[in-house]
Design a protein around this motif. Structure first.
Motif, PDB file in Angstrom:
ATOM      1  N   ASP A  14      -4.869  -7.670  -3.641  1.00  0.00           N
ATOM      2  CA  ASP A  14      -3.539  -7.135  -3.587  1.00  0.00           C
ATOM      3  C   ASP A  14      -3.449  -6.309  -4.873  1.00  0.00           C
ATOM      4  OD1 ASP A  14      -0.824  -6.954  -3.843  1.00  0.00           O
ATOM      5  OD2 ASP A  14      -0.427  -8.960  -3.657  1.00  0.00           O
ATOM      6  N   LEU A  15      -3.073  -5.093  -4.572  1.00  0.00           N
ATOM      7  CA  LEU A  15      -2.795  -4.025  -5.768  1.00  0.00           C
ATOM      8  C   LEU A  15      -1.236  -4.029  -6.082  1.00  0.00           C
ATOM      9  CD1 LEU A  15      -5.185  -1.092  -4.539  1.00  0.00           C
ATOM     10  CD2 LEU A  15      -5.482  -3.061  -6.309  1.00  0.00           C
ATOM     11  N   GLY A  16      -0.426  -4.763  -5.367  1.00  0.00           N
ATOM     12  CA  GLY A  16       1.263  -4.661  -5.677  1.00  0.00           C
ATOM     13  C   GLY A  16       1.796  -3.773  -4.743  1.00  0.00           C
ATOM     14  N   SER A  17       2.929  -3.375  -5.331  1.00  0.00           N
ATOM     15  CA  SER A  17       3.829  -2.226  -4.620  1.00  0.00           C
ATOM     16  C   SER A  17       4.304  -1.326  -5.624  1.00  0.00           C
ATOM     17  CB  SER A  17       5.211  -3.327  -4.202  1.00  0.00           C
ATOM     18  OG  SER A  17       4.650  -4.390  -3.237  1.00  0.00           O
ATOM     19  N   ILE A  18       4.555  -0.238  -4.999  1.00  0.00           N
ATOM     20  CA  ILE A  18       5.031   0.962  -5.644  1.00  0.00           C
ATOM     21  C   ILE A  18       6.296   1.491  -4.956  1.00  0.00           C
ATOM     22  CG2 ILE A  18       4.593   3.430  -5.984  1.00  0.00           C
ATOM     23  CD1 ILE A  18       1.692   2.782  -6.109  1.00  0.00           C
ATOM     24  N   LYS A  19       7.476   1.579  -5.578  1.00  0.00           N
ATOM     25  CA  LYS A  19       8.677   2.090  -4.915  1.00  0.00           C
ATOM     26  C   LYS A  19       8.811   3.669  -4.869  1.00  0.00           C
ATOM     27  CE  LYS A  19      13.726   1.203  -4.820  1.00  0.00           C
ATOM     28  NZ  LYS A  19      14.713   0.305  -5.372  1.00  0.00           N
ATOM     29  N   MET A  20       8.755   4.191  -3.842  1.00  0.00           N
ATOM     30  CA  MET A  20       9.138   5.584  -3.695  1.00  0.00           C
ATOM     31  C   MET A  20      10.377   6.088  -4.016  1.00  0.00           C
ATOM     32  SD  MET A  20       5.899   5.881  -2.852  1.00  0.00           S
ATOM     33  CE  MET A  20       5.554   7.621  -2.203  1.00  0.00           C
ATOM     34  N   ARG A  21      10.464   7.214  -4.488  1.00  0.00           N
ATOM     35  CA  ARG A  21      11.973   7.868  -4.726  1.00  0.00           C
ATOM     36  C   ARG A  21      12.875   7.489  -3.664  1.00  0.00           C
ATOM     37  NH1 ARG A  21      12.680  14.033  -6.027  1.00  0.00           N
ATOM     38  NH2 ARG A  21      10.636  13.841  -6.481  1.00  0.00           N
ATOM     39  N   ALA A  22      12.490   7.843  -2.528  1.00  0.00           N
ATOM     40  CA  ALA A  22      13.522   7.485  -1.278  1.00  0.00           C
ATOM     41  C   ALA A  22      13.830   6.132  -1.175  1.00  0.00           C
ATOM     42  CB  ALA A  22      12.887   8.039  -0.088  1.00  0.00           C
ATOM     43  N   GLY A  23      13.203   5.145  -2.049  1.00  0.00           N
ATOM     44  CA  GLY A  23      13.305   3.485  -1.806  1.00  0.00           C
ATOM     45  C   GLY A  23      12.697   2.969  -1.258  1.00  0.00           C
ATOM     46  N   LYS A  24      11.620   3.366  -0.350  1.00  0.00           N
ATOM     47  CA  LYS A  24      10.687   2.690   0.268  1.00  0.00           C
ATOM     48  C   LYS A  24       9.730   1.845  -0.677  1.00  0.00           C
ATOM     49  CE  LYS A  24       8.905   4.025   4.251  1.00  0.00           C
ATOM     50  NZ  LYS A  24       8.048   4.661   5.341  1.00  0.00           N
ATOM     51  N   LEU A  25       9.469   0.621  -0.519  1.00  0.00           N
ATOM     52  CA  LEU A  25       8.497  -0.065  -1.217  1.00  0.00           C
ATOM     53  C   LEU A  25       7.352  -0.173  -0.202  1.00  0.00           C
ATOM     54  CD1 LEU A  25       8.561  -1.773  -3.646  1.00  0.00           C
ATOM     55  CD2 LEU A  25       8.972  -3.843  -2.376  1.00  0.00           C
ATOM     56  N   VAL A  26       6.218   0.462  -1.030  1.00  0.00           N
ATOM     57  CA  VAL A  26       4.917   0.269  -0.395  1.00  0.00           C
ATOM     58  C   VAL A  26       3.842  -0.669  -0.987  1.00  0.00           C
ATOM     59  CG1 VAL A  26       2.917   1.814   0.342  1.00  0.00           C
ATOM     60  CG2 VAL A  26       5.034   2.837  -0.051  1.00  0.00           C
ATOM     61  N   THR A  27       3.439  -1.790  -0.192  1.00  0.00           N
ATOM     62  CA  THR A  27       2.577  -2.637  -0.869  1.00  0.00           C
ATOM     63  C   THR A  27       1.338  -2.399  -0.484  1.00  0.00           C
ATOM     64  OG1 THR A  27       4.415  -4.341  -0.576  1.00  0.00           O
ATOM     65  CG2 THR A  27       2.293  -5.348  -0.847  1.00  0.00           C
ATOM     66  N   VAL A  28       0.239  -2.440  -1.244  1.00  0.00           N
ATOM     67  CA  VAL A  28      -1.117  -2.016  -0.813  1.00  0.00           C
ATOM     68  C   VAL A  28      -2.226  -3.073  -1.411  1.00  0.00           C
ATOM     69  CG1 VAL A  28      -2.845  -0.008  -1.118  1.00  0.00           C
ATOM     70  CG2 VAL A  28      -0.422   0.351  -1.033  1.00  0.00           C
ATOM     71  N   TRP A  29      -3.290  -3.205  -0.496  1.00  0.00           N
ATOM     72  CA  TRP A  29      -4.370  -3.808  -0.672  1.00  0.00           C
ATOM     73  C   TRP A  29      -5.622  -3.024  -0.843  1.00  0.00           C
ATOM     74  CZ3 TRP A  29      -0.069  -5.416   1.828  1.00  0.00           C
ATOM     75  CH2 TRP A  29       0.179  -6.782   1.500  1.00  0.00           C
ATOM     76  N   ALA A  30      -6.623  -3.209  -1.779  1.00  0.00           N
ATOM     77  CA  ALA A  30      -7.819  -2.552  -1.847  1.00  0.00           C
ATOM     78  C   ALA A  30      -8.920  -3.338  -0.942  1.00  0.00           C
ATOM     79  CB  ALA A  30      -8.131  -2.523  -3.421  1.00  0.00           C
ATOM     80  N   LEU A  31      -9.718  -2.734  -0.349  1.00  0.00           N
ATOM     81  CA  LEU A  31     -10.721  -3.156   0.327  1.00  0.00           C
ATOM     82  C   LEU A  31     -12.103  -2.548   0.215  1.00  0.00           C
ATOM     83  CD1 LEU A  31     -11.885  -5.234   2.557  1.00  0.00           C
ATOM     84  CD2 LEU A  31     -10.800  -3.685   4.404  1.00  0.00           C
ATOM     85  N   GLU A  32     -13.033  -3.151  -0.225  1.00  0.00           N
ATOM     86  CA  GLU A  32     -14.457  -2.451  -0.731  1.00  0.00           C
ATOM     87  C   GLU A  32     -15.205  -2.432   0.854  1.00  0.00           C
ATOM     88  OE1 GLU A  32     -18.000  -1.976  -3.451  1.00  0.00           O
ATOM     89  OE2 GLU A  32     -16.735  -3.567  -3.648  1.00  0.00           O
ATOM     90  N   GLY A  33     -15.423  -1.201   1.308  1.00  0.00           N
ATOM     91  CA  GLY A  33     -16.319  -1.248   2.508  1.00  0.00           C
ATOM     92  C   GLY A  33     -16.539   0.224   3.101  1.00  0.00           C
TER      93      GLY A  33
END
Length: 141
Positions: A103-122
């Motif tokens: 879990d890399l957490g979330s980033i809020k975009m200027r337009a208000g959308k919250l993007v939650t991201v996971w890293a995966l090695e492969g």
């Protein structure tokens, strides 16, 4: 994890998603959420991330700023990681490779959308709408 360190993953992710950059209508606040996967591979001295070219008529003939991680919107109550895996498969035609999701957490975009991201090695076979990019190049796409 033999690939990207957590701190480096966050730097690469932030540069790719460019928080604060809005593609939506001026003044329109989007209350949506997206989930995505930052698939990476590499060895010391060469780290790569898998990026996809955004679709639709607006992005068809654009390259600059048209590359991102595989991601998509999910509904309230839906498991964000399950949505990230689903969006990866929808955009790339196959499920993500097996591995441990970080879990890399979330980033809020200027337009208000919250993007939650996971890293995966492969590893993953790219297609016409995706590309493995050196992390030093990916942050400029």
């Amino acid at each position: 994890m033999t690939g990207l360190a957590v701190g480096n993953s966050l730097v690469v992710l932030a540069a790719i998603l460019r928080p604060g950059r809005s593609v939506g209508h001026a003044g329109h606040v989007v209350q949506k959420q997206s989930a995505g996967l930052l698939l990476h591979r590499g060895e010391p001295g060469l780290q790569q991330v898998l990026l996809v070219h955004m679709g639709g008529p607006f992005w068809m003939k654009k390259d600059e700023g048209a590359w991102s991680i595989p991601k998509g919107e999910f509904e309230p109550g839906e498991d964000p990681l399950a949505a990230a895996r689903r969006e990866f498969e929808e955009e790339l035609g196959s499920p993500p490779p097996p591995g441990a999701y970080r879990d890399l957490g979330s980033i809020k975009m200027r337009a208000g959308k919250l993007v939650t991201v996971w890293a995966l090695e492969g590893d993953f076979a790219k297609d016409a709408h995706s590309a493995w990019q050196d992390t030093r190049i990916a942050i400029r796409r």
